[in-house]
Write an enzyme that holds these catalytic residues in place. Sequence first.
Site, PDB file in Angstrom:
ATOM      1  CB  CYS A  37      39.065  11.239  -9.272  1.00 21.31           C
ATOM      2  SG  CYS A  37      38.089  10.905 -10.699  1.00 21.31           S
ATOM      3  NE  ARG A  62      39.663   5.776 -17.271  1.00 23.56           N
ATOM      4  CZ  ARG A  62      39.608   7.003 -16.744  1.00 23.56           C
ATOM      5  NH1 ARG A  62      40.034   7.216 -15.535  1.00 23.56           N
ATOM      6  NH2 ARG A  62      39.141   8.004 -17.454  1.00 23.56           N
TER       7      ARG A  62
HETATM    8  P1  XMP Z   1      31.959  11.935 -12.014  1.00 25.38           P
HETATM    9  O1  XMP Z   1      32.339  13.204 -11.293  1.00 25.38           O
HETATM   10  O2  XMP Z   1      30.956  12.151 -13.069  1.00 25.38           O
HETATM   11  O3  XMP Z   1      33.307  11.467 -12.739  1.00 25.38           O
HETATM   12  O4  XMP Z   1      31.567  10.857 -11.057  1.00 25.38           O
HETATM   13  C1  XMP Z   1      33.349  10.382 -13.621  1.00 25.38           C
HETATM   14  C2  XMP Z   1      34.720  10.315 -14.278  1.00 25.38           C
HETATM   15  O5  XMP Z   1      35.747  10.075 -13.312  1.00 25.38           O
HETATM   16  C3  XMP Z   1      36.829   9.383 -13.936  1.00 25.38           C
HETATM   17  N1  XMP Z   1      37.142   8.221 -13.113  1.00 25.38           N
HETATM   18  C4  XMP Z   1      38.169   8.174 -12.244  1.00 25.38           C
HETATM   19  N2  XMP Z   1      39.153   9.059 -11.997  1.00 25.38           N
HETATM   20  N3  XMP Z   1      40.018   7.583 -10.356  1.00 25.38           N
HETATM   21  C5  XMP Z   1      40.119   8.747 -11.046  1.00 25.38           C
HETATM   22  O6  XMP Z   1      41.030   9.532 -10.802  1.00 25.38           O
HETATM   23  C6  XMP Z   1      39.062   6.649 -10.565  1.00 25.38           C
HETATM   24  O7  XMP Z   1      39.010   5.613  -9.908  1.00 25.38           O
HETATM   25  C7  XMP Z   1      38.090   6.953 -11.569  1.00 25.38           C
HETATM   26  N4  XMP Z   1      37.038   6.261 -12.061  1.00 25.38           N
HETATM   27  C8  XMP Z   1      36.474   7.077 -13.020  1.00 25.38           C
HETATM   28  C9  XMP Z   1      36.382   9.005 -15.326  1.00 25.38           C
HETATM   29  O8  XMP Z   1      36.973   9.907 -16.221  1.00 25.38           O
HETATM   30  C10 XMP Z   1      34.878   9.158 -15.237  1.00 25.38           C
HETATM   31  O9  XMP Z   1      34.263   9.401 -16.482  1.00 25.38           O
END
Ligand code: XMP
Length: 496
Positions: free
Chosen positions: A313, A411
């Site tokens: 993120c 999203r």
């Molecule tokens: P982890 O740390 O487990 O996080 O890899 C997964 C969660 O990250 C969120 N997610 C995103 N958040 N930009 C963001 O700010 C993105 O591109 C993105 N893609 C996923 C989402 O909540 C996921 O479950």
Amino acid sequence: DGFPAEKLFNQGYSYTYDDVIFLPHYIDFPTDAVNLSTKLSRNVPLSIPWVSSPMDTVTESYMASAMAALGGIGIIHSNVTPSEQADMIRSVKSRRVPILSSPVFKAPDSRIADEFDSHDVPFVLVTQSGTQKTKLLGYVAKSDWLGLKDKEIKLGEVMHTDANVCVPWDYDLTQIDEKLKEEGRGFVVVEKEGGEVVDAVTKEEVERLKGYPKLGKGTVGSDGRWMVGAAIGTRESDKERLEQLVKAGVDVIVLDSSQGNSVYQVEMIKYVKQAYPELDVVGGNVVTMSQAQNLIKAGVDGLRVGMGSGSICTTQEVCAVGRGQATAVYKVSSIASQSGIPVIADGGISFSGHIVKALVLGASTVMMGSFLAGSTEAPGAYEYDEKKKCRVKKYRGMGSLEAMTKGSDQRYLGDTAKLKIAQGVVGAVADKGSVLKLVPYTMQAVKQGFQDLGASSLQSAHDLLRSKTLRLEVRTAAAQVEGGVHGLTSHEKKAF
Ligand code: XMP
């Protein structure tokens, strides 16, 4: 000694999991007495607090089947057409073993398959339509083909039509294993009630699964099938998507948004609850108490917590909005628990210790992306990383330009914007092997953490935290270094 959570999280700081540490409490039970059964949302009980994230490099039917087999749940991503997403739900619902072998299908009038020449295909399944959607007519094994003089012959003329190769969809691993042994076969074909083919299961795959910790009955819903969730957005067209998912048997809907406290989401929650009163809907993402309160008022059955804490993120950097994940989980859980709404701690989990922190701070489940990406069950093929000298799989943020180009821009509210701004990155993660091994071992570590805290269940951990019996402290930067491996020139990273 130490601080109660209430005091620590009310000082104006935003803490991540690494910032805080629990002080040990009193142990009066063995590790195996720790029971981490929980709820994803109001009406979705789980035997372990694991949820795989709705990301297109994490959860499709293979991952969701494995999560359900383990007693957790997978949430299928929505970066595909509604019918493709519904097919993934059906695929999970029609399985009882977490295997996805995607065999080759051919029609009876096809000539012998070139697949035997070009790929490592041990057999071809013959159906009237040449697809999975019709009844099995027979099969041709590679060994049959190697022995044939006339390679132009039609499959229908040489196939084996032995009905004993089929087993019903609800055969478990032990039953399939027995069948393979009884008949000395290399594979069986799993069929649905109407005769449609679900998959083929080979002896090698069964042996692989037998090498992992034993599976229980998994997360089974009232339909007698594995439970599975799906993500949707909040556009008008998502109502149509939802209808297809409901028809496919989805058990819980997750409204996928990085900032869930919006008029769009409130309206969608009300719509889902009114159109499908039996279906649980999880709202989010939220990180504050007032965001949570709004969605609770709208009628959510679960809340997803986290903004910018995920490994891929960049929301906090790009938009200057978000919250440290430990603070967010504690704050939202404290308000959600008053209404009996389970909280999903989403993102930022890299170790079993992070899971212990998320659960003890009030979450009912943890949702993971990077922790599960790179596993056998994650979508995509492995590649070899020459620099790191290991196999890797792609892992990307759903707000990365690459994923948004494929459709996930909603999203991040990029669908109405003329210029798309990335809130995530594209990367790769190392091969982790199967989640069927990774998850049970990690759960054992989590149970040890609970034991150190004297908590034998999630409820007892939450009670100990709220009664101020459990105490925490903030770790200084030096304490964090001390808490990790330090002072060695190299070390073994494997935990199991
Ligand atoms: P982890 O740390 O487990 O996080 O890899 C997964 C969660 O990250 C969120 N997610 C995103 N958040 N930009 C963001 O700010 C993105 O591109 C993105 N893609 C996923 C989402 O909540 C996921 O479950």
